[in-house]
Design a protein around this motif. Structure first.
Motif, mmCIF file in Angstrom:
data_model
loop_
_atom_site.group_PDB
_atom_site.id
_atom_site.type_symbol
_atom_site.label_atom_id
_atom_site.label_comp_id
_atom_site.label_asym_id
_atom_site.label_seq_id
_atom_site.Cartn_x
_atom_site.Cartn_y
_atom_site.Cartn_z
ATOM 1 N N LEU A 295 0.850 -1.186 0.000
ATOM 2 C CA LEU A 295 0.000 0.000 0.000
ATOM 3 C C LEU A 295 0.890 1.241 0.000
ATOM 4 C CD1 LEU A 295 -2.740 1.457 0.180
ATOM 5 C CD2 LEU A 295 -2.536 1.292 2.688
ATOM 6 N N SER B 66 -1.949 6.548 -2.565
ATOM 7 C CA SER B 66 -3.109 6.010 -3.287
ATOM 8 C C SER B 66 -4.409 6.143 -2.510
ATOM 9 C CB SER B 66 -2.867 4.550 -3.678
ATOM 10 O OG SER B 66 -2.908 3.710 -2.538
ATOM 11 N N SER C 18 -10.130 3.615 4.062
ATOM 12 C CA SER C 18 -9.289 2.886 3.102
ATOM 13 C C SER C 18 -8.127 2.192 3.807
ATOM 14 C CB SER C 18 -8.760 3.835 2.031
ATOM 15 O OG SER C 18 -9.806 4.310 1.216
ATOM 16 N N PHE D 84 -7.573 -1.921 4.037
ATOM 17 C CA PHE D 84 -6.326 -2.594 3.649
ATOM 18 C C PHE D 84 -5.819 -3.469 4.797
ATOM 19 C CE2 PHE D 84 -1.743 -2.984 3.432
ATOM 20 C CZ PHE D 84 -1.551 -3.433 2.136
ATOM 21 N N TRP E 285 1.999 -7.404 4.945
ATOM 22 C CA TRP E 285 1.994 -6.250 4.048
ATOM 23 C C TRP E 285 3.237 -5.380 4.195
ATOM 24 C CZ3 TRP E 285 2.272 -2.456 7.613
ATOM 25 C CH2 TRP E 285 1.533 -2.552 8.787
ATOM 26 N N ILE F 298 3.507 -1.102 3.943
ATOM 27 C CA ILE F 298 2.860 0.186 3.763
ATOM 28 C C ILE F 298 3.962 1.228 3.713
ATOM 29 C CG2 ILE F 298 1.362 1.930 4.812
ATOM 30 C CD1 ILE F 298 -0.254 -0.345 6.060
#
Length: 161
Positions: free
Chosen positions: A29, A33, A53, A57, A64, A66
């Protein structure tokens, strides 16, 4: 694994985040965005939409990377990360990276449109060490220093070790 990569614009966040995501097969991420309106330059989405958002996510991905510079979002994501990475290569490196930045089609309609924003971006980057907002060096330093989990500060280079 849940990496959170943050620092000034041009510090190498996107490059490192992409490398980490590829190496460890992690969801990625880019906070840009979710912060900016799609198809619009420098038009921020409503704060509740941004928060939703980020929450979506985090709930959709157990592992992940970020990346971003937004202090309030970095703080929110830090509550869930397993490793914090502060990219702090210095002002001149950030300015040079921005000058050499390839076209980012997810942010700008053309390379020319991106280049038209370079002067504003460079001024914003230059103010990083003087500003007192959530996107400043002061805020990033405070977050890094207070984070109790595994963390690293990279003063140069942005490749995966």
């Amino acid at each position: 694994m849940r990496f959170l990569v943050f620092g000034n614009s041009g510090s190498g966040k996107s490059t490192l985040a992409k490398q980490l995501a590829a190496q460890h097969e992690l969801a990625l991420l880019d906070l840009d965005s979710i912060v900016w309106e799609t198809g619009k330059v420098a038009v921020q989405r409503p704060p509740d939409a941004i928060a939703a958002s980020l929450a979506a996510f985090l709930s959709e991905h157990s592992c992940w990377v970020i990346e971003g510079c937004y202090g309030e979002l970095v703080q929110a994501a830090a509550l869930h990360c397993t490793e914090l990475v502060f990219l702090n290569p210095g002002l001149e490196t950030c300015l040079e990276h921005n000058r050499r930045r390839p076209w980012e089609p997810h942010k700008y309609a053309s390379k020319e449109a991106q280049d038209q924003m370079l002067e504003n971006l460079q001024a914003w980057v230059t103010g990083y060490y003087q500003r007192q907002d959530q996107w400043s060096y002061r805020a990033h330093r405070q977050m890094f220093d207070s984070f109790a989990g595994p963390k690293s500060e990279r003063l140069s280079g942005n490749t995966v070790a």
